[in-house]
Design an enzyme around this catalytic site. Structure first.
Site, PDB file in Angstrom:
ATOM      1  N   ASP A  68       0.873  -1.170   0.000  1.00 21.75           N
ATOM      2  CA  ASP A  68       0.000   0.000   0.000  1.00 21.75           C
ATOM      3  C   ASP A  68       0.913   1.224   0.000  1.00 21.75           C
ATOM      4  O   ASP A  68       1.920   1.241   0.708  1.00 21.75           O
ATOM      5  CB  ASP A  68      -0.917  -0.011   1.229  1.00 21.75           C
ATOM      6  CG  ASP A  68      -2.199   0.751   0.954  1.00 21.75           C
ATOM      7  OD1 ASP A  68      -2.738   0.631  -0.156  1.00 21.75           O
ATOM      8  OD2 ASP A  68      -2.660   1.477   1.849  1.00 21.75           O
ATOM      9  N   ASP A 151       2.528  11.622  -9.866  1.00 22.39           N
ATOM     10  CA  ASP A 151       3.832  11.757 -10.530  1.00 22.39           C
ATOM     11  C   ASP A 151       4.073  13.143 -11.137  1.00 22.39           C
ATOM     12  O   ASP A 151       5.194  13.650 -11.061  1.00 22.39           O
ATOM     13  CB  ASP A 151       3.997  10.688 -11.629  1.00 22.39           C
ATOM     14  CG  ASP A 151       4.359   9.334 -11.048  1.00 22.39           C
ATOM     15  OD1 ASP A 151       4.709   9.265  -9.851  1.00 22.39           O
ATOM     16  OD2 ASP A 151       4.299   8.332 -11.791  1.00 22.39           O
TER      17      ASP A 151
HETATM   18  P1  IMP Z   1      -1.392   1.989  -4.289  1.00 21.64           P
HETATM   19  O1  IMP Z   1      -1.416   1.593  -2.837  1.00 21.64           O
HETATM   20  O2  IMP Z   1      -0.142   1.562  -4.983  1.00 21.64           O
HETATM   21  O3  IMP Z   1      -2.630   1.589  -5.000  1.00 21.64           O
HETATM   22  O4  IMP Z   1      -1.349   3.591  -4.305  1.00 21.64           O
HETATM   23  C1  IMP Z   1      -2.416   4.377  -3.777  1.00 21.64           C
HETATM   24  C2  IMP Z   1      -2.422   5.739  -4.413  1.00 21.64           C
HETATM   25  O5  IMP Z   1      -1.207   6.446  -4.063  1.00 21.64           O
HETATM   26  C3  IMP Z   1      -2.443   5.743  -5.944  1.00 21.64           C
HETATM   27  O6  IMP Z   1      -3.755   5.670  -6.436  1.00 21.64           O
HETATM   28  C4  IMP Z   1      -1.788   7.077  -6.266  1.00 21.64           C
HETATM   29  O7  IMP Z   1      -2.732   8.136  -6.129  1.00 21.64           O
HETATM   30  C5  IMP Z   1      -0.758   7.217  -5.164  1.00 21.64           C
HETATM   31  N1  IMP Z   1       0.548   6.652  -5.596  1.00 21.64           N
HETATM   32  C6  IMP Z   1       1.140   5.525  -5.142  1.00 21.64           C
HETATM   33  N2  IMP Z   1       2.316   5.307  -5.759  1.00 21.64           N
HETATM   34  C7  IMP Z   1       2.457   6.325  -6.639  1.00 21.64           C
HETATM   35  C8  IMP Z   1       3.476   6.635  -7.581  1.00 21.64           C
HETATM   36  O8  IMP Z   1       4.490   5.929  -7.757  1.00 21.64           O
HETATM   37  N3  IMP Z   1       3.275   7.755  -8.306  1.00 21.64           N
HETATM   38  C9  IMP Z   1       2.181   8.546  -8.165  1.00 21.64           C
HETATM   39  N4  IMP Z   1       1.199   8.301  -7.310  1.00 21.64           N
HETATM   40  C10 IMP Z   1       1.330   7.180  -6.536  1.00 21.64           C
END
Ligand code: IMP
Length: 190
Positions: A68, A151
């Protein structure tokens, strides 16, 4: 050794497969045809990663891990953090989320932020947590075409460009997710 990665995101699976030592095989939830929705009801990244890893361990009784991630902006008290995906609402639109951050930072001098990933793993019935962080700052405007989520507004430390202006391979070398994956891989090798 087989491990389940509790995700449907094939890009994340590819990323970890590149880092794993020979002899490890990662299966995703798509590979396992597991379509049930896992309620991410935790209030921290750690809780949500654990919820996903425990749910999948209970379903398959196999070693597994879940990740996460979130953006933590210091001047906003660490927000959006665990709420990163839905910061501007349940429609989960990246453009709305980034605009909300830019709006909230207007007039503030401190634009420091970090991306943080937590991986929870259930391995031989014991739980482990691994953390990966990349520090940086929030740009004045969105810049670049690559990547996803926040990003376009995140400039990693030691860089002048946003994550969206870097290539995917440049981002992967320093990203929060890669850093957390790297710690998991070091654990598996040891
Ligand atoms: P997840 O837990 O990887 O699904 O990330 C949750 C949310 O965090 C994503 O929907 C993005 O909004 C943000 N996020 C996580 N990793 C990244 C990244 O590498 N770049 C940009 N946004 C990120």
């Amino acid at each position: 050794m087989e491990l389940i990665f509790a995700t449907h995101n094939e890009n994340k699976v590819k990323e970890i497969n590149k880092l794993l030592p020979p002899g490890y095989l990662v299966k995703s939830l798509t590979d396992l045809k597991y379509d049930a929705k896992i309620e991410e009801s935790g209030s921290t990244l750690e809780e949500n990663a654990l919820i996903k890893a425990r749910t999948i361990f209970n379903a398959f009784k196999e070693n597994c891990f879940a990740d996460d991630s979130g953006l933590e902006v210091y001047a906003l008290g660490g927000k959006p953090g665990v709420y990163s995906a839905r910061y501007a609402g349940n429609q989960k639109k990246s453009e709305d989320n980034t605009n909300k951050i830019l709006h909230e930072l207007q007039g503030l001098n401190n634009r420091e932020a970090q991306f943080r990933t937590v991986i929870a793993m259930v391995y031989n019935k014991t739980e482990y947590l691994f953390e990966g962080i990349i520090k940086g700052k929030i740009s004045e405007t969105p810049l670049g075409q690559n990547g996803f989520g926040y990003d376009p507004i995140f400039i990693p430390e030691k860089e002048t460009l946003t994550f969206s202006q870097l290539t995917l391979s440049e981002k992967i070398k320093i990203s929060h997710r890669s850093r957390a994956f790297q710690k998991l891989v070091e654990f598996l090798k040891s």
